[in-house]
Each structure stands twice: as structure tokens, then as C-alpha cells.
Design an enzyme around this catalytic site. Sequence first.
Site, mmCIF file in Angstrom:
data_model
loop_
_atom_site.group_PDB
_atom_site.id
_atom_site.type_symbol
_atom_site.label_atom_id
_atom_site.label_comp_id
_atom_site.label_asym_id
_atom_site.label_seq_id
_atom_site.Cartn_x
_atom_site.Cartn_y
_atom_site.Cartn_z
ATOM 1 C CB CYS A 131 81.995 -28.152 -35.815
ATOM 2 S SG CYS A 131 82.241 -26.366 -35.461
ATOM 3 C CB CYS A 134 81.992 -27.022 -32.192
ATOM 4 S SG CYS A 134 80.592 -25.925 -32.549
#
Length: 177
Positions: A131, A134
Site C-alpha cells: 500500500c 500507507c
Amino acid sequence: MGLDAIKAALPAYARDTKLNLGTVLGTSPLTAQQLWGTALACAFAARNAFVLREIAAEAADHLKPEAIEAAKGAASIMAMNNVYYRSKHLIGDDAYQSLPARLRMQIIGNPGVDKADFELWSLAVSAITGCGVCLESHEKTLIGTGIGREAVHEALRIAAVVHAAAVTLDAESALTA
């Protein structure tokens, strides 16, 4: 037991992974809590039962119970957040960015350990699950707390070798089943 058991289970073709596992977890400049919390959170994210059991056993010698719970919590919350935020990003429609998550994430605000350590563990799990949103968010937070790029780099190295060991052992298990 622990790292020795994982290294012994790795096949000959995974010699680099075996050596890297020993080096990365054996010579890290991170604190013991940062190192073993990262390894434990990554073992959860890597999803191999053997790797998880062995790293958890070794981590128990280096972490207090609240740090063990926080590392597991980092893996759990990032399992949710990485899917959610990566998906919003990959859709590519900016309209989704203004929609609230409405997902419970209270552990991030009160993880039960030093916030920077929890952020480091979350970053490492995000590396495993891929991700980018993130990763950027946790790296920015870590740099803002005074955790340097070297610590971020070490967490990424830990994520890489724990994941490689888990993938290799999963593949070998599938081939012999």
C-alpha cells in the site's frame, strides 16, 4: 526454535534469504522493541504459520506483553487499512478521497507502546501488502517524530526478508503436499 528453525527449514536455493534473515535480524541498529515488533508484525502479515510461530517465540524473549499485542494490532489494523486505502488510490477517482473511511482505527491513536514504534511496524506491514498510500503516510509520520531514514530502511529490510522466508516456505509446502 526461532530464527534457527526458520533458517534450517529454508531450502538450499533460498540461501540468500537464509543469510539475509540472520544478518537483518541479527545486526540491526533498531532497538530490541523496534526490531522484534517489526519482525512479529511482518510475520503476521506474511501469513505463514511456521514463520509466525517461530518469530513469535523468539520475539517473546525480547518484547513485553504489551509490545507483542501492539505488534499484532499493527498487523491487524494494517490488514484492513492497506486494502481500503490502496483500493481508493487505485480506483483513480478523486471523488473517493473525500469520502470518510468510517472504519474503527482507535489502536493507531493509543497502541499501548511508543507511537513511533507502532508507526514503524505499520510501515513494515504496508510494505508487505504493497500500500503506497500507507507507506507514504507512515514514513512521513516517522520522519516527523525524529525517527530517521535509517530506521525506516531497516524496517523495510526486515519486511523483505521475513516475507521472502514465508513465501519460500509456503511454496515448498505446496510442492510437497
